[in-house]
Write a protein that holds these residues in place. Sequence first.
Motif, PDB file in Angstrom:
ATOM      1  N   ALA A 314       0.821  -1.205  -0.192  1.00 21.91           N
ATOM      2  CA  ALA A 314       0.152  -0.142   0.038  1.00 21.91           C
ATOM      3  C   ALA A 314       0.957   0.967   0.091  1.00 21.91           C
ATOM      4  N   LEU A 315       2.090   1.275   0.905  1.00 23.84           N
ATOM      5  CA  LEU A 315       2.750   2.444   0.908  1.00 23.84           C
ATOM      6  C   LEU A 315       3.355   2.570  -0.459  1.00 23.84           C
ATOM      7  N   GLN A 316       3.696   1.689  -1.281  1.00 25.47           N
ATOM      8  CA  GLN A 316       4.553   1.726  -2.355  1.00 25.47           C
ATOM      9  C   GLN A 316       3.359   2.455  -3.351  1.00 25.47           C
ATOM     10  N   ALA A 317       2.098   1.972  -3.396  1.00 23.91           N
ATOM     11  CA  ALA A 317       1.089   2.618  -4.123  1.00 23.91           C
ATOM     12  C   ALA A 317       0.935   3.997  -4.107  1.00 23.91           C
ATOM     13  N   TYR A 318       0.805   4.464  -2.697  1.00 30.54           N
ATOM     14  CA  TYR A 318       0.768   5.951  -2.223  1.00 30.54           C
ATOM     15  C   TYR A 318       1.834   6.647  -2.752  1.00 30.54           C
ATOM     16  N   LYS A 319       3.248   5.990  -2.814  1.00 26.04           N
ATOM     17  CA  LYS A 319       4.360   6.792  -3.441  1.00 26.04           C
ATOM     18  C   LYS A 319       4.180   6.882  -4.588  1.00 26.04           C
ATOM     19  N   ARG A 320       3.703   5.870  -5.512  1.00 26.78           N
ATOM     20  CA  ARG A 320       3.804   6.039  -7.129  1.00 26.78           C
ATOM     21  C   ARG A 320       2.713   7.008  -7.411  1.00 26.78           C
ATOM     22  N   LEU A 321       1.426   6.869  -6.978  1.00 22.97           N
ATOM     23  CA  LEU A 321       0.559   7.663  -7.222  1.00 22.97           C
ATOM     24  C   LEU A 321       0.724   9.193  -6.927  1.00 22.97           C
ATOM     25  N   ASN A 322       1.321   9.550  -5.490  1.00 24.76           N
ATOM     26  CA  ASN A 322       1.676  10.769  -5.252  1.00 24.76           C
ATOM     27  C   ASN A 322       2.867  11.385  -6.298  1.00 24.76           C
ATOM     28  N   ALA A 323       3.763  10.550  -6.588  1.00 23.55           N
ATOM     29  CA  ALA A 323       4.806  11.047  -7.478  1.00 23.55           C
ATOM     30  C   ALA A 323       4.148  11.278  -8.877  1.00 23.55           C
ATOM     31  N   LYS A 324       3.502  10.498  -9.281  1.00 23.32           N
ATOM     32  CA  LYS A 324       2.794  10.769 -10.610  1.00 23.32           C
ATOM     33  C   LYS A 324       2.048  12.224 -10.826  1.00 23.32           C
ATOM     34  N   ALA A 325       1.274  12.297  -9.364  1.00 25.14           N
ATOM     35  CA  ALA A 325       0.491  13.525  -9.403  1.00 25.14           C
ATOM     36  C   ALA A 325       1.668  14.977  -9.289  1.00 25.14           C
ATOM     37  N   LEU A 326       2.470  14.771  -8.675  1.00 26.16           N
ATOM     38  CA  LEU A 326       3.446  15.754  -8.315  1.00 26.16           C
ATOM     39  C   LEU A 326       4.003  16.164  -9.727  1.00 26.16           C
ATOM     40  N   ASP A 327       4.115  15.269 -10.532  1.00 31.07           N
ATOM     41  CA  ASP A 327       4.655  15.610 -12.105  1.00 31.07           C
ATOM     42  C   ASP A 327       3.759  16.748 -12.561  1.00 31.07           C
ATOM     43  N   LYS A 328       2.567  16.233 -12.234  1.00 26.90           N
ATOM     44  CA  LYS A 328       1.247  17.187 -13.177  1.00 26.90           C
ATOM     45  C   LYS A 328       1.119  18.519 -12.368  1.00 26.90           C
ATOM     46  N   ILE A 329       1.698  18.970 -11.368  1.00 26.80           N
ATOM     47  CA  ILE A 329       1.334  20.155 -10.903  1.00 26.80           C
ATOM     48  C   ILE A 329       2.369  21.444 -11.191  1.00 26.80           C
ATOM     49  N   ARG A 330       1.593  22.406 -11.553  1.00 28.92           N
ATOM     50  CA  ARG A 330       2.395  23.632 -11.878  1.00 28.92           C
ATOM     51  C   ARG A 330       3.041  24.091 -10.659  1.00 28.92           C
ATOM     52  N   SER A 331       3.935  25.037 -11.020  1.00 29.67           N
ATOM     53  CA  SER A 331       4.676  25.465  -9.675  1.00 29.67           C
ATOM     54  C   SER A 331       3.458  26.545  -9.081  1.00 29.67           C
ATOM     55  N   GLY A 332       3.654  26.440  -7.849  1.00 22.11           N
ATOM     56  CA  GLY A 332       2.813  27.267  -7.001  1.00 22.11           C
ATOM     57  C   GLY A 332       1.716  26.584  -6.841  1.00 22.11           C
ATOM     58  N   GLY A 333       1.620  25.373  -7.152  1.00 20.28           N
ATOM     59  CA  GLY A 333       0.284  24.347  -7.245  1.00 20.28           C
ATOM     60  C   GLY A 333       0.000  23.873  -5.833  1.00 20.28           C
ATOM     61  N   LEU A 334      -1.232  23.095  -5.521  1.00 16.48           N
ATOM     62  CA  LEU A 334      -1.379  22.648  -4.261  1.00 16.48           C
ATOM     63  C   LEU A 334      -1.734  21.013  -4.505  1.00 16.48           C
ATOM     64  N   LEU A 335      -1.122  20.234  -3.853  1.00 18.40           N
ATOM     65  CA  LEU A 335      -1.821  18.716  -3.558  1.00 18.40           C
ATOM     66  C   LEU A 335      -2.510  18.590  -2.399  1.00 18.40           C
ATOM     67  N   PHE A 336      -3.645  17.916  -2.447  1.00 14.12           N
ATOM     68  CA  PHE A 336      -4.491  17.596  -1.386  1.00 14.12           C
ATOM     69  C   PHE A 336      -4.291  15.919  -1.541  1.00 14.12           C
ATOM     70  N   THR A 337      -3.650  15.478  -0.594  1.00 16.11           N
ATOM     71  CA  THR A 337      -3.544  13.887  -0.529  1.00 16.11           C
ATOM     72  C   THR A 337      -3.971  13.258   0.582  1.00 16.11           C
ATOM     73  N   PHE A 338      -4.471  12.024   0.412  1.00 20.75           N
ATOM     74  CA  PHE A 338      -5.472  11.385   1.608  1.00 20.75           C
ATOM     75  C   PHE A 338      -4.967   9.975   1.652  1.00 20.75           C
ATOM     76  N   SER A 339      -5.144   9.488   2.835  1.00 17.57           N
ATOM     77  CA  SER A 339      -5.309   8.098   2.954  1.00 17.57           C
ATOM     78  C   SER A 339      -6.252   7.539   3.977  1.00 17.57           C
ATOM     79  N   CYS A 340      -7.131   6.771   3.418  1.00 15.73           N
ATOM     80  CA  CYS A 340      -8.166   6.527   4.470  1.00 15.73           C
ATOM     81  C   CYS A 340      -8.160   5.100   4.983  1.00 15.73           C
TER      82      CYS A 340
END
Length: 396
Positions: A314-340
Motif C-alpha cells: 500500500a505504501l508503495q502504491a501511495y508513493k507511486r500515485l503521489n509521485a505521478k500527481a506531483l509531476d502534473k502540478i504547476r509551480s505554486g500548485g497544491l496537492l490534497f492527498t489522503f489515505s483512509c
Amino acid sequence: MNEIILHPKKEESIKRFHPWIFSGAIARKPESIASGDTVRVLSSGGDFLGIGHYGGGSIAVRLFSFADEPVDEQFWQRRLQQALNMRLRLNLISSATNVCRLVNGEGDLMPGLIVDYYNGAAVIQTHSTSMFLLRPLIARLLIENPALPITSVYDKSEKTLTIKNAADRIRLNPQDGYLVGNCSIPHTIREHDNLFEVNWEEGQKTGFFIDQRENRRLLQHYAADRDVLNMFCYTGGFSVYALRGNARSVCSVDASSKAIELTDRNVALNFPDAPHSAVVADAFEFLHNSDNCYDLIILDPPAFAKRRFALRQALQAYKRLNAKALDKIRSGGLLFTFSCSQVVPKESFREAVFSAAAIAGRYVRILHQMEQPADHPVNIFHPESEYLKGLVLWVE
Ligand code: SAH
C-alpha cells in the motif's frame, strides 16, 4: 449474562479502557457461548472489567461499558442519545448541512455500529453479530428520539457483516433493506450549502463520504482561479466545492462509470454551466497518459491496505500515485492527498508522500495536516478508530 475470564495480566489494556479483547487473552468461557452474546468480562482474579459483545473472531469481545450495569433498552437509548447530543451541541446539523455521522462505532462506545444521517433518513451499517441483532431496537430508538426527526431507517449490513459459519449465515440472513419507513432514492442532501444526490441502496458505503466534509471546505478556500483535478471523485464532493470556490476548471476522474454519472449530476445540481469535465479512467493510467498540468490535484483513493500484511504494498502504491500527481502540478500548485486506510499510520503515509516528492524532484511544504471531522470522533483509548489522514502541500 455469560462471563468470560481472562488469562493473568491480560486485563492491563482493559483497565486503560481499550475496547478489544483478543481471543488469545481468554482463559475460560461458557461452552454454550455464541457469537452475538453479551458478556461480562472478569480478570483472572475474578475482578469485574467490563461488558461487551462476544463475536468469536480474533477480536473475540468488543467492550462497550466499563461499569457493572444492566444492558437493556434504556442502556442503548442513553448511548444513542449521548452520540446524538454531541452532534447537536456541536451544531453539526444546521440549515446549511443536513448530513452527519450519528454513530461512529468505537468512537461513540458502540463498537460495530455505524449510523449515518441523510436529511431525515438514517442508514445503518453493522460490523458485528451483536449489533446486527440489535438493529430493530436501534432503528426504533432512532425514530423515537426527540432531538432529530428521522422518518426512515435503511440497513446496509449485508456486505459489512462478517459471518464465520454457515449456520450463522442462515440464522442471521443479512439482507439490505428498510427497517422502518421508506425513502425515495436518490435522496438530496445539503452539505455546507452544496447539494448532493445520495443513493445508499446502490452506492459505496452508506452512499456518501461524509468524513471529507471539512477537508472539502478547506479545498474550497484555496480553489479560486485554479485548474483542478479531482482523482477518485466518487460523488464529486471535492469537485463541487472547488467550483463553489471559483476554480477556473475542474476535471473529475473515477474508474467507475456510475461514479462519473453521479459526479456530473451533482455538479449540474449546483452549477448548471460549470467549467467541468468528467472522465472514466484508472487513476494511475490517467496520470501516466495525460499531458495536462493542474494547479490543484486531489488524491483520495480507496483504502490501499485493508489488512496489516498489505501495508508495504500500500505504501508503495501511495508513493507511486503521489509521485505521478506531483509531476502534473504547476509551480505554486497544491496537492490534497489522503489515505483512509486504518492500518496505515500517519507517519508512514507522510513518509510515502515525502519519498514521492523526492522521486518527482519537487520541493514541497506541508500547509495542513487533515483528519476526520468531529462526527467521526476518535476514542482516545482506541487509537485504531483514527483512520483518515491527509496533507495539503504547496508545490514549488
Ligand atoms: N473523494 C471521494 C471518495 C473516494 S472513494 C469523496 O469525496 O466522496 C474512492 C473512489 O475511487 C471510488 O469512487 C472508486 O470507484 C474509485 N477508484 C477505485 N480504484 C480506482 C482507480 N484505480 N482509479 C480511479 N478510481 C478508482
